[in-house]
Design an enzyme around this catalytic site. Structure first.
Site, PDB file in Angstrom:
ATOM      1  N   CYS A   1       0.817  -1.215   0.006  1.00 45.38           N
ATOM      2  CA  CYS A   1       0.089   0.050  -0.145  1.00 45.38           C
ATOM      3  C   CYS A   1       0.960   1.339  -0.064  1.00 45.38           C
ATOM      4  CB  CYS A   1      -0.768   0.022   1.293  1.00 45.38           C
ATOM      5  SG  CYS A   1      -2.143   1.408   1.261  1.00 45.38           S
ATOM      6  N   PRO A   2       0.606   2.118  -0.832  1.00 41.57           N
ATOM      7  CA  PRO A   2      -0.631   2.278  -1.952  1.00 41.57           C
ATOM      8  C   PRO A   2      -0.290   1.970  -3.182  1.00 41.57           C
ATOM      9  CG  PRO A   2       0.592   4.186  -1.495  1.00 41.57           C
ATOM     10  CD  PRO A   2       1.265   3.454  -1.020  1.00 41.57           C
TER      11      PRO A   2
END
Length: 79
Positions: free
Chosen positions: A18-19
């Site tokens: 993430c992201p």
């Protein structure tokens, strides 16, 4: 995995966290035509939360979700 006899576009984000998987998914979905499919492969468990929210927020269809050997497979249809 096929729907309407069409192979999904593959997006392999294994090893990314993430992201990055969602950023790459956003870009890949932008490149697709309405109705086309994307098969996202991910190893980041955060995608279990992020991919459904991405689809809900942007109005795409999350067709299926599978987890095999800690790899998440998401089939998404652009709407």
């Amino acid at each position: 995995m096929q729907i309407n006899n069409e192979e999904p576009e593959l997006l392999d984000t294994q090893g990314l966290y993430c992201p990055e998987p969602i950023m790459l998914l956003h870009s890949k979905i932008d490149d697709l035509k309405v109705g086309e499919l994307c098969l996202l492969l991910a190893s980041d468990p955060a995608t279990k939360r992020d991919v459904p929210k991405f689809c809900q927020f942007l109005g795409h269809t999350l067709v299926s979700v599978e987890e095999v050997d800690q790899i998440f497979r998401y089939l998404i249809q652009k709407c």
